[in-house]
Design a protein around this motif. Structure first.
Motif, PDB file in Angstrom:
ATOM      1  N   GLU A   1      80.395  31.236   5.621  1.00 30.16           N
ATOM      2  CA  GLU A   1      81.529  30.408   5.198  1.00 30.16           C
ATOM      3  C   GLU A   1      82.471  30.107   6.363  1.00 30.16           C
ATOM      4  O   GLU A   1      83.091  29.046   6.415  1.00 30.16           O
ATOM      5  CB  GLU A   1      82.278  31.105   4.070  1.00 30.16           C
ATOM      6  CG  GLU A   1      81.490  31.181   2.767  1.00 30.16           C
ATOM      7  CD  GLU A   1      82.198  32.004   1.708  1.00 30.16           C
ATOM      8  OE1 GLU A   1      83.150  32.742   2.068  1.00 30.16           O
ATOM      9  OE2 GLU A   1      81.809  31.916   0.530  1.00 30.16           O
ATOM     10  N   SER A   2      82.574  31.052   7.282  1.00 27.31           N
ATOM     11  CA  SER A   2      83.459  30.849   8.432  1.00 27.31           C
ATOM     12  C   SER A   2      82.804  30.033   9.535  1.00 27.31           C
ATOM     13  O   SER A   2      83.459  29.692  10.527  1.00 27.31           O
ATOM     14  CB  SER A   2      83.914  32.198   8.994  1.00 27.31           C
ATOM     15  OG  SER A   2      82.806  32.920   9.508  1.00 27.31           O
ATOM     16  N   GLY A   3      81.516  29.726   9.391  1.00 22.09           N
ATOM     17  CA  GLY A   3      80.825  28.923  10.392  1.00 22.09           C
ATOM     18  C   GLY A   3      80.232  29.720  11.527  1.00 22.09           C
ATOM     19  O   GLY A   3      79.670  29.152  12.469  1.00 22.09           O
ATOM     20  N   ILE A   4      80.343  31.048  11.474  1.00 25.69           N
ATOM     21  CA  ILE A   4      79.802  31.891  12.547  1.00 25.69           C
ATOM     22  C   ILE A   4      78.280  31.968  12.454  1.00 25.69           C
ATOM     23  O   ILE A   4      77.568  31.900  13.463  1.00 25.69           O
ATOM     24  CB  ILE A   4      80.438  33.296  12.483  1.00 25.69           C
ATOM     25  CG1 ILE A   4      81.948  33.190  12.751  1.00 25.69           C
ATOM     26  CG2 ILE A   4      79.779  34.235  13.485  1.00 25.69           C
ATOM     27  CD1 ILE A   4      82.704  34.462  12.463  1.00 25.69           C
ATOM     28  N   LEU A   5      77.775  32.117  11.221  1.00 24.04           N
ATOM     29  CA  LEU A   5      76.335  32.090  10.974  1.00 24.04           C
ATOM     30  C   LEU A   5      75.993  30.789  10.248  1.00 24.04           C
ATOM     31  O   LEU A   5      76.728  30.356   9.353  1.00 24.04           O
ATOM     32  CB  LEU A   5      75.907  33.280  10.114  1.00 24.04           C
ATOM     33  CG  LEU A   5      75.775  34.632  10.819  1.00 24.04           C
ATOM     34  CD1 LEU A   5      75.585  35.733   9.786  1.00 24.04           C
ATOM     35  CD2 LEU A   5      74.603  34.625  11.794  1.00 24.04           C
ATOM     36  N   VAL A   6      74.883  30.166  10.624  1.00 23.14           N
ATOM     37  CA  VAL A   6      74.468  28.915   9.997  1.00 23.14           C
ATOM     38  C   VAL A   6      72.989  28.992   9.653  1.00 23.14           C
ATOM     39  O   VAL A   6      72.224  29.694  10.319  1.00 23.14           O
ATOM     40  CB  VAL A   6      74.711  27.714  10.941  1.00 23.14           C
ATOM     41  CG1 VAL A   6      76.188  27.553  11.232  1.00 23.14           C
ATOM     42  CG2 VAL A   6      73.935  27.879  12.229  1.00 23.14           C
ATOM     43  N   PRO A   7      72.569  28.304   8.586  1.00 21.25           N
ATOM     44  CA  PRO A   7      71.132  28.240   8.284  1.00 21.25           C
ATOM     45  C   PRO A   7      70.377  27.681   9.476  1.00 21.25           C
ATOM     46  O   PRO A   7      70.836  26.754  10.156  1.00 21.25           O
ATOM     47  CB  PRO A   7      71.059  27.303   7.078  1.00 21.25           C
ATOM     48  CG  PRO A   7      72.415  27.384   6.461  1.00 21.25           C
ATOM     49  CD  PRO A   7      73.369  27.585   7.594  1.00 21.25           C
ATOM     50  N   GLU A   8      69.243  28.256   9.762  1.00 19.48           N
ATOM     51  CA  GLU A   8      68.485  27.855  10.944  1.00 19.48           C
ATOM     52  C   GLU A   8      68.168  26.365  10.937  1.00 19.48           C
ATOM     53  O   GLU A   8      68.112  25.715  11.976  1.00 19.48           O
ATOM     54  CB  GLU A   8      67.185  28.652  11.020  1.00 19.48           C
ATOM     55  CG  GLU A   8      66.389  28.379  12.285  1.00 19.48           C
ATOM     56  CD  GLU A   8      65.064  29.107  12.287  1.00 19.48           C
ATOM     57  OE1 GLU A   8      64.540  29.348  13.378  1.00 19.48           O
ATOM     58  OE2 GLU A   8      64.565  29.423  11.201  1.00 19.48           O
TER      59      GLU A   8
END
Length: 681
Positions: free
Chosen positions: A661-668
């Motif tokens: 949600e914070s944009g640190i992790l994103v779907p590959e």
């Protein structure tokens, strides 16, 4: 208007058609990677209100805004284009607001305005010209008047005089030139606004909508004039000279009412209280904080303070009221230097200063910490003390510590005491008040250089002094590279200093000599951030190889800080919209890295696990539990993730959802981010 004699009816009719152009000349300081805020020139907005109140037609030329939006273009034709825009409005008089660095540009644009409209009167006002008005009038035939000091009350009087052809010497602070070239000084000193609550509202209707300024800023910001004056007399400062020793505050109710109006009109923004001594009267700050808390406007704000006027209790109150940033003028880590500056600091011990900065950080307020080197009587011990203090600030984290090169400002005790020692050494030497007019591919325009070089008594802020220790080039390099170096490699620098048993100055000098040789240069001034960091990494690998291989702490610090650098140079992370837990393999955003430490790192979470994240404002270390770190590592592992059970993948999705949600992790599969790389150290 007492004492000014006009044919009232005729004067009134002329006034309706008389147009005044107020100009803030081009300026763009690129030392900051992106502007924290771009705002209309508040001083001109006040002057415009007073002129309109007197019935004059007013036009504001905010040439910083025009430069930022591309209306004006950098390059050799900038000043001609600026003059043509001013003249296109067909003004009857043109008034420039000058601030140290912009003084050469004001003169250059004024010359072109005169060439286009030979008979038009030109007025200069602002900080520098207020103290050397006669020098400006003697040196530049294009300048007809200089109006010193606060001008809300006196500028309308001067414009009335110009319109009616009357003698302006009766106006306090107004200097003029006779037909024979001689300068006429005013009978009285500049007039100051006695009651700030009586100020007319700023004329925001004369500049583009604030939303267009907000779009140019990292944080939408509105300047608020909360007070004027300073009870101190620091040797290097103009504030007391310009605004007086009596501190004048606006009432709390007037400030809160103004903020309410802005909130209603413009939505979310940050307020910047533009008073150099915001915390001079504790009762005022406490009352304002209480009123802001009660009003619950949700407005964040920043201010400027002396560090010896705050404590933990006041800082907590300010933070609760919305204060998120402030500026402290620290100046030096040397008690002797502070004494010579006439700083009259109640807190001068470095340990106490660091303690107060820590209290600021602990309160949730981000402090900027301004220091200077290259003062006239500076010794190498004084220089080392300032460098040591800057290092300790960096240890706290969540600070913006910076060092600038001392330069004189017109009218100050420093300029008067040592004018014979100050010299101009070229545009490669950046002082505290000489940056922002590099309009020719990163360099100053030739005409600006010619003005600065030929009129050193006027453009004083571009000058420097060789300190008593004799190594001026060292001061240049400390001011331009030291804090930038510590911004990333503070732990590595500090560990090397410990291993060598050297001072901060000696450790810096060792790296500096290596870098000068590598660059085949005399000074390091002008280096980009990445060049400073490249040189330090090269130094560590070439000159400290044995220590790097034998000292686990040094190796850990260097590896960690290399990742810090990579994150710093990556696009910042932005929050993203998501409707639920991300499914499938994840990738870290470009501006984030996972780090799992093998040994203790100063300022690193105790768990040994963290995400290094760059946001538009600054770097962050986000502590992770062991389970969270394992989940992220598994989500990033291409082969390992495929082997996980559906239940394990669900657990990972839940653990990582806040980071998605914070944009640190994103779907590959998200094409907005780079393909997954090997990111786990």
């Amino acid at each position: 208007m007492a004492g000014l004699e006009f044919d009232a009816d005729l004067h009134k009719e002329k006034k309706r058609r008389f147009k005044v152009a107020l100009v803030y000349p081009p300026f763009d300081d690129k030392r900051d990677r992106s502007a924290y805020y771009v705002v209309p020139p508040l001083g001109l907005l006040y002057l415009a209100s007073y002129l309109e109140h007197e019935g004059f037609c007013v036009e504001i030329h905010d040439q910083i805004y025009e430069l930022k939006t591309g209306i004006l273009k950098e390059g050799p034709h900038l000043y001609q284009a600026a003059a043509e825009r001013i003249v296109a409005g067909r003004p009857d008089v043109v008034c420039f607001s000058t601030q140290c660095t912009t003084s050469p540009g004001s003169v250059s644009i004024a010359k072109r305005v005169k060439a286009l409209c030979p008979g038009i009167p030109i007025v200069l006002g602002g900080h520098d010209v207020s103290f050397i008005a006669e020098d400006y009038l003697h040196s530049f035939a294009e300048i007809d008047y200089v109006l010193a000091g606060e001008a809300e009350e006196t500028l309308p009087e001067l414009i009335h005089c110009i319109l009616g052809g009357a003698d302006s010497s009766r106006i306090n602070g107004a200097f003029s030139r006779k037909a024979d070239g001689s300068v006429v000084a005013p009978h009285g000193e500049a007039t100051r606004v006695k009651v700030l609550d009586h100020l007319l509202p700023p004329a925001y209707h004369l500049v583009p909508d604030l939303r267009s300024y907000f779009a140019l800023s990292r944080r939408p910001t509105i300047l608020v004039d909360s007070g004027r004056g300073c009870a101190f007399a620091c040797e290097f400062c103009q504030t007391t000279l310009l605004n007086g020793t009596k501190i004048r505050y606006r009432t709390v109710s007037s400030l809160v009412d103004e903020l309410k109006v802005y909130k209603q009109r413009h939505g979310d923004f940050e307020a910047y209280f533009v008073h150099d001594l915001f915390t001079a009267r504790r009762g005022f700050v406490e009352d304002l904080c209480d009123a802001l808390i009660e009003a619950d406007l949700g407005i964040r704000w920043q201010c400027r303070c002396r560090i010896d006027q705050v404590d933990r209790k006041l800082l907590a109150r300010m933070a609760r009221a919305g204060c998120r940033m402030l500026l402290y003028g620290i100046e030096s880590g040397s008690h002797e230097t502070l004494s010579r500056m006439n700083k009259r600091a109640k807190v001068s011990d470095p340990q106490d200063i660091v303690g107060l900065v820590k209290q600021t950080v602990d309160a949730g307020i981000f402090p900027s910490l301004s220091m200077v080197v290259g003062t006239p009587e500076e010794s190498l011990a004084d220089l080392d003390a300032t460098m040591a203090l800057a290092y300790r600030f960096q240890q706290l984290g969540s600070v913006n510590a910076f060092i600038q090169l001392m330069s004189p400002l017109p009218g100050t005790a420093l300029a008067k005491r040592l004018m014979g020692r100050f010299t101009y050494q070229g545009q490669g030497i950046p002082t505290a008040f000489s940056q922002g007019i590099e309009f020719d591919n990163g360099k100053r325009l030739e005409e600006d250089e010619a003005l600065i070089s030929s009129h050193p008594h006027i453009f004083q802020s571009f000058q420097t002094v060789v300190p008593d220790h004799g190594d001026f080039d060292l001061c240049v390099d400390v001011s331009t590279t030291y804090c930038k170096l510590l911004e990333i490699y503070r732990r590595t620098f500090g560990r090397l200093r410990e291993l060598r048993g050297s001072s901060y100055l000696a450790m810096f000098s060792e790296w500096r000599q290596f870098s000068l040789k590598a660059k085949q240069a005399c000074v390091l001034g002008g280096l980009k951030d990445f060049e400073i960091w490249d040189l330090f990494e090269l130094y560590v690998r070439h000159e400290c190889g044995s220590a790097l291989s034998s000292d686990p702490a040094l190796s850990e610090f260097f590896h960690f800080e290399h990742l810090l650098r990579e994150v710093t140079e990556s696009p910042p992370v932005h929050a993203r919209k998501t409707s639920g837990p991300a499914t499938g393999r994840l990738a870290l955003a470009d501006g984030a890295k996972l780090y799992r430490a093998d040994c203790a790192i100063e300022g690193f979470p105790d768990s040994g696990n963290a995400l290094i994240v760059a946001t538009p404002d600054r770097l962050h270390l986000l502590e992770l539990t062991e389970d969270q770190a394992d989940a992220i590592a598994l989500a990033l592992d291409q082969d390992g993730y495929k082997k996980l059970s559906d239940r394990a993948k669900d657990v990972i999705a839940k653990l990582t959802r806040p980071l998605v949600e914070s944009g640190i992790l994103v779907p590959e599969a998200d094409s907005r981010f780079c393909a997954a790389r090997e990111l786990v150290a």
